[in-house]
Design a protein around this motif. Structure first.
Motif, PDB file in Angstrom:
ATOM      1  N   ASP A  17      -3.025 -60.432   6.024  1.00  0.00           N
ATOM      2  CA  ASP A  17      -3.769 -59.519   5.741  1.00  0.00           C
ATOM      3  C   ASP A  17      -4.741 -58.614   6.412  1.00  0.00           C
ATOM      4  OD1 ASP A  17      -2.842 -60.179   3.069  1.00  0.00           O
ATOM      5  OD2 ASP A  17      -4.569 -61.492   2.422  1.00  0.00           O
ATOM      6  N   VAL A  18      -5.015 -59.056   7.560  1.00  0.00           N
ATOM      7  CA  VAL A  18      -5.870 -58.326   8.708  1.00  0.00           C
ATOM      8  C   VAL A  18      -5.027 -56.961   9.006  1.00  0.00           C
ATOM      9  CG1 VAL A  18      -6.695 -58.125  11.004  1.00  0.00           C
ATOM     10  CG2 VAL A  18      -7.021 -60.299   9.603  1.00  0.00           C
ATOM     11  N   ASN A  19      -5.692 -55.755   8.785  1.00  0.00           N
ATOM     12  CA  ASN A  19      -4.831 -54.793   9.420  1.00  0.00           C
ATOM     13  C   ASN A  19      -5.538 -53.886  10.331  1.00  0.00           C
ATOM     14  OD1 ASN A  19      -6.990 -53.402   7.700  1.00  0.00           O
ATOM     15  ND2 ASN A  19      -5.689 -53.202   6.092  1.00  0.00           N
ATOM     16  N   ASP A  20      -6.921 -54.346  10.786  1.00  0.00           N
ATOM     17  CA  ASP A  20      -7.692 -53.323  11.556  1.00  0.00           C
ATOM     18  C   ASP A  20      -6.866 -53.569  13.048  1.00  0.00           C
ATOM     19  OD1 ASP A  20      -9.750 -52.134  12.766  1.00  0.00           O
ATOM     20  OD2 ASP A  20     -10.592 -53.909  13.698  1.00  0.00           O
ATOM     21  N   LEU A  66      -3.772 -53.345  13.535  1.00  0.00           N
ATOM     22  CA  LEU A  66      -2.198 -53.680  13.513  1.00  0.00           C
ATOM     23  C   LEU A  66      -1.471 -52.779  12.763  1.00  0.00           C
ATOM     24  CD1 LEU A  66      -3.155 -57.468  12.790  1.00  0.00           C
ATOM     25  CD2 LEU A  66      -2.915 -56.275  15.021  1.00  0.00           C
ATOM     26  N   GLU A  67      -0.240 -53.091  12.864  1.00  0.00           N
ATOM     27  CA  GLU A  67       0.722 -52.616  11.933  1.00  0.00           C
ATOM     28  C   GLU A  67       1.188 -53.286  10.902  1.00  0.00           C
ATOM     29  OE1 GLU A  67       2.021 -49.337  12.985  1.00  0.00           O
ATOM     30  OE2 GLU A  67       0.792 -49.427  14.683  1.00  0.00           O
ATOM     31  N   PRO A  68       1.598 -52.381   9.690  1.00  0.00           N
ATOM     32  CA  PRO A  68       2.227 -53.230   8.638  1.00  0.00           C
ATOM     33  C   PRO A  68       3.262 -54.471   9.141  1.00  0.00           C
ATOM     34  CG  PRO A  68       2.411 -50.891   8.180  1.00  0.00           C
ATOM     35  CD  PRO A  68       1.930 -51.087   9.705  1.00  0.00           C
ATOM     36  N   HIS A  69       2.993 -55.587   8.259  1.00  0.00           N
ATOM     37  CA  HIS A  69       4.147 -56.577   8.681  1.00  0.00           C
ATOM     38  C   HIS A  69       3.732 -57.465   9.962  1.00  0.00           C
ATOM     39  CE1 HIS A  69       6.375 -55.380   5.351  1.00  0.00           C
ATOM     40  NE2 HIS A  69       6.525 -54.163   5.833  1.00  0.00           N
ATOM     41  N   ASP A  70       2.586 -57.009  10.393  1.00  0.00           N
ATOM     42  CA  ASP A  70       1.857 -57.904  11.760  1.00  0.00           C
ATOM     43  C   ASP A  70       1.124 -59.024  11.091  1.00  0.00           C
ATOM     44  OD1 ASP A  70       3.129 -56.098  13.489  1.00  0.00           O
ATOM     45  OD2 ASP A  70       1.217 -55.293  14.319  1.00  0.00           O
ATOM     46  N   GLY A  73       5.809 -61.941   7.866  1.00  0.00           N
ATOM     47  CA  GLY A  73       5.693 -60.988   8.807  1.00  0.00           C
ATOM     48  C   GLY A  73       6.958 -60.795   9.545  1.00  0.00           C
ATOM     49  N   ASN A  86      -1.825 -61.569  11.938  1.00  0.00           N
ATOM     50  CA  ASN A  86      -3.157 -61.648  12.771  1.00  0.00           C
ATOM     51  C   ASN A  86      -3.133 -63.384  13.030  1.00  0.00           C
ATOM     52  OD1 ASN A  86      -5.586 -60.674  14.358  1.00  0.00           O
ATOM     53  ND2 ASN A  86      -6.566 -62.263  13.255  1.00  0.00           N
TER      54      ASN A  86
END
Length: 169
Positions: A75-78, A80-84, A118, A86
């Motif tokens: 759920d981390v998106n800061d 990152l790309e979708p489907h990455d 992911g 963390n």
């Protein structure tokens, strides 16, 4: 030393907290934890694992002793790309320098592959954290960018510059 990843239990909380030091606080947690806080965090990780969502984490064990921690959070998106997905990790001071962090990162990546979670594993790291950069590079992650975090801040409130390293799953 060989690592094993296991879910953390209430009985692991004291050893988990005892393994924190200035480096752990500086690069990962921001403050020393408490046994009660660790137990609550372990409960949240277990609930998330049971539900198949959110941050999930494991103790890093070697020789029957808790040597650190590794988690993943889709759920981390800061930065990152979708489907990455963390990744975060820490190794207790007594176990550093033996490659345990790299083994734990590779083990969690294998877990992500097996669970179909992911498309890429991602490590967001402050460029000054040379040990964590070495872990990313030794595990075959490639540097893709630097960015200024919109969620992580320094003690003075300023945003943290981070580098992103990724590994295709």
């Amino acid at each position: 030393m060989v690592v094993e990843l296991r879910p953390l239990t209430h009985g692991d909380a004291e050893a988990h907290c005892a393994g924190e030091d200035e480096a752990t606080v500086r690069w990962l947690t921001g403050d020393y934890g408490t046994v009660e806080g660790a137990r609550a965090h372990f409960d949240l990780l277990a609930e998330n694992a049971a539900a198949g969502r959110g941050k999930r984490g494991f103790g890093v064990w070697t020789g029957g002793r808790l040597a650190g921690y590794v988690d993943f959070d889709p759920d981390v998106n800061d930065g990152l790309e979708p489907h990455d997905v963390n990744l975060s990790y820490a190794v207790h001071p007594w176990a550093r320098g033996a490659g345990l962090a790299s083994q734990a990162v590779l083990a969690i990546c294998q877990h992500l592959r097996e669970q179909g979670i992911g498309q890429r594993a991602a490590i967001r790291v402050e460029p000054e954290n040379a040990a964590s950069v070495r872990v990313a590079e030794s595990c075959g992650f490639r540097h893709v960018r630097r960015f200024t975090s919109s969620t992580d801040t320094r003690d003075d409130g300023s945003p943290v510059p981070l580098s992103v390293y990724v590994l295709d799953l």
